[in-house]
Design an enzyme around this catalytic site. Structure first.
Site, mmCIF file in Angstrom:
data_model
loop_
_atom_site.group_PDB
_atom_site.id
_atom_site.type_symbol
_atom_site.label_atom_id
_atom_site.label_comp_id
_atom_site.label_asym_id
_atom_site.label_seq_id
_atom_site.Cartn_x
_atom_site.Cartn_y
_atom_site.Cartn_z
ATOM 1 N N LYS A 33 0.701 -1.224 0.096
ATOM 2 C CA LYS A 33 -0.010 0.067 0.001
ATOM 3 C C LYS A 33 0.914 1.094 -0.086
ATOM 4 O O LYS A 33 1.772 1.404 0.889
ATOM 5 C CB LYS A 33 -0.989 -0.125 1.247
ATOM 6 N N ASP A 60 -3.421 4.222 -2.285
ATOM 7 C CA ASP A 60 -4.442 4.620 -1.174
ATOM 8 C C ASP A 60 -4.121 6.224 -1.093
ATOM 9 O O ASP A 60 -3.552 6.726 -0.012
ATOM 10 C CB ASP A 60 -3.735 4.193 0.172
ATOM 11 N N LYS A 62 -7.171 8.182 -1.654
ATOM 12 C CA LYS A 62 -8.308 8.678 -1.095
ATOM 13 C C LYS A 62 -8.758 9.768 -1.729
ATOM 14 O O LYS A 62 -8.917 10.966 -1.313
ATOM 15 C CB LYS A 62 -8.293 9.063 0.244
ATOM 16 N N HIS A 64 -11.051 12.728 -3.269
ATOM 17 C CA HIS A 64 -12.364 13.074 -3.111
ATOM 18 C C HIS A 64 -12.532 14.479 -3.849
ATOM 19 O O HIS A 64 -11.796 15.363 -3.327
ATOM 20 C CB HIS A 64 -12.493 13.458 -1.658
ATOM 21 N N ASP A 65 -13.108 14.623 -5.018
ATOM 22 C CA ASP A 65 -13.102 15.811 -5.697
ATOM 23 C C ASP A 65 -14.536 15.800 -6.487
ATOM 24 O O ASP A 65 -15.369 14.953 -6.365
ATOM 25 C CB ASP A 65 -11.960 16.088 -6.629
ATOM 26 N N PRO A 67 -17.074 15.018 -9.505
ATOM 27 C CA PRO A 67 -17.005 13.696 -10.283
ATOM 28 C C PRO A 67 -16.178 13.490 -11.366
ATOM 29 O O PRO A 67 -15.257 12.701 -11.626
ATOM 30 C CB PRO A 67 -18.570 13.546 -10.872
ATOM 31 N N ASN A 68 -16.098 14.384 -12.281
ATOM 32 C CA ASN A 68 -15.346 14.457 -13.377
ATOM 33 C C ASN A 68 -13.557 14.276 -13.006
ATOM 34 O O ASN A 68 -12.984 13.486 -13.546
ATOM 35 C CB ASN A 68 -15.445 15.645 -14.334
ATOM 36 N N THR A 69 -13.394 15.202 -12.218
ATOM 37 C CA THR A 69 -11.837 15.189 -11.673
ATOM 38 C C THR A 69 -11.386 13.754 -10.992
ATOM 39 O O THR A 69 -10.386 13.218 -11.233
ATOM 40 C CB THR A 69 -11.527 16.343 -10.563
ATOM 41 N N THR A 119 -11.332 6.846 10.982
ATOM 42 C CA THR A 119 -11.578 6.447 12.127
ATOM 43 C C THR A 119 -11.128 7.484 13.219
ATOM 44 O O THR A 119 -11.553 7.296 14.470
ATOM 45 C CB THR A 119 -10.716 5.290 12.384
ATOM 46 N N ARG A 210 3.559 -1.212 10.592
ATOM 47 C CA ARG A 210 4.695 -1.415 11.512
ATOM 48 C C ARG A 210 4.957 -2.586 12.098
ATOM 49 O O ARG A 210 6.334 -3.028 11.946
ATOM 50 C CB ARG A 210 4.417 -0.412 12.650
HETATM 51 O O1 C5P Z 1 1.372 0.556 11.130
HETATM 52 P P1 C5P Z 1 0.217 0.223 11.093
HETATM 53 O O2 C5P Z 1 -0.216 -1.329 10.908
HETATM 54 O O3 C5P Z 1 -0.677 0.515 12.250
HETATM 55 O O4 C5P Z 1 -0.658 0.794 9.651
HETATM 56 C C1 C5P Z 1 -1.675 0.708 9.309
HETATM 57 C C2 C5P Z 1 -2.016 1.457 8.044
HETATM 58 O O5 C5P Z 1 -3.452 1.509 7.790
HETATM 59 C C3 C5P Z 1 -1.573 2.835 7.874
HETATM 60 O O6 C5P Z 1 -0.879 2.851 6.695
HETATM 61 C C4 C5P Z 1 -2.595 3.475 8.047
HETATM 62 O O7 C5P Z 1 -2.676 4.909 7.816
HETATM 63 C C5 C5P Z 1 -3.781 2.807 7.621
HETATM 64 N N1 C5P Z 1 -5.187 3.073 8.303
HETATM 65 C C6 C5P Z 1 -5.323 2.932 9.689
HETATM 66 N N2 C5P Z 1 -6.786 3.352 10.018
HETATM 67 C C7 C5P Z 1 -7.694 3.466 9.225
HETATM 68 C C8 C5P Z 1 -7.290 3.727 7.989
HETATM 69 C C9 C5P Z 1 -6.156 3.374 7.257
HETATM 70 O O8 C5P Z 1 -4.567 2.531 10.448
HETATM 71 N N3 C5P Z 1 -8.863 3.577 9.558
#
Ligand code: C5P
Length: 233
Positions: A33, A60, A62, A64-65, A67-69, A119, A210
């Site tokens: 990712k 990844d 994300k 958000h604009d 529709p056309n863009t 989140t 991580r």
């Molecule tokens: O290092 P870790 O396993 O916590 O990384 C989780 C990945 O998932 C990161 O790239 C983080 O930005 C992404 N992510 C998240 N929670 C979300 C959406 C995405 O941890 N709700």
């Protein structure tokens, strides 16, 4: 072709660091990712390098604009040949339908998924926006909207997976971060789940950062997660 369930989050500030980690991983065991920080510094050349090394990529960004863009951005991602790309469901039905439509032109189109509610958004953040629904209600509402707009799935917490699976159907793709082994540290994730539990809740793919990228032996850490998943199947 194998369908690795693990997506390793390359949360790095530059391409060199990301490529050093990737050299220690196996494309048969995971996908990768690339998010906004790494993409902004490394640009699309990195995506090509990762694919040349045999990895499939979840871009990844994300989108958000209007529709056309958004549709044009999704097309650009499809041209790059990525495996998965995402948009914000808060962009609305017309935006998501335009993105879906743009992707349908490609024979091997990337999976198109949505982010529901970040989140990091708590009840008071919704109130600030003039939204009275609870975060949980918003997640379900936005996931349904994504499905009805023709998207392939959503990113969600593993804790939401069972409910979304129930409401959005068997084929709706659920991608869940916040995954840790039973004995691991949580880092800054407040709500974590083991890979086995997440898959049992209905997750299709697990985003893991991580615990793999900061391991002394990243390949061994990846193999350990793969083993934990195999025990579910
Ligand atoms: O290092 P870790 O396993 O916590 O990384 C989780 C990945 O998932 C990161 O790239 C983080 O930005 C992404 N992510 C998240 N929670 C979300 C959406 C995405 O941890 N709700």
């Amino acid at each position: 072709m194998s369908d690795p369930k693990i997506i390793v989050a390359l949360d790095y500030s530059d391409a060199q660091l990301a490529l050093e980690l990737v050299a220690r991983l196996e494309p048969t065991l995971c996908r990768l990712k690339v998010g906004i920080e790494l993409f902004t510094t490394a640009k699309s050349r990195l995506i090509e390098q990762l694919m040349q090394r045999g990895f499939e990529v979840f871009l990844d960004l994300k989108f958000h604009d209007i529709p056309n863009t958004t549709a044009q951005a999704c097309k650009a991602a499809a041209e790059l040949g990525v495996w998965m790309v995402n948009v914000h469901a808060l962009g609305g039905r017309k935006m998501m339908e335009a993105a879906r439509e743009a992707m349908s032109l490609y024979t091997q189109s990337p999976k198109l998924i949505a982010v529901t509610l970040l989140t990091s958004m708590a009840q008071e953040d919704l109130t600030d926006l003039g939204i009275e629904a609870t975060p949980a209600d918003m997640v379900l509402r936005l996931a349904r909207l994504a499905r009805d707009s023709g998207l392939d799935g959503v990113v969600c917490s593993a804790r939401e997976a069972a409910l979304l699976r129930q409401h959005c159907g068997r084929k709706f793709c659920l991608v869940t971060p916040g995954i840790r082994s039973a004995d691991a540290v949580a880092d800054d994730q407040s709500r974590i789940m083991t890979p086995r539990a997440a898959l049992n809740q209905g997750a299709d793919y697990l985003v893991i950062g991580r615990p793999i990228t900061r391991a002394v032996d990243p390949l061994q850490a990846l193999q350990s997660f793969v083993k934990q998943i195999a025990e579910v199947e």
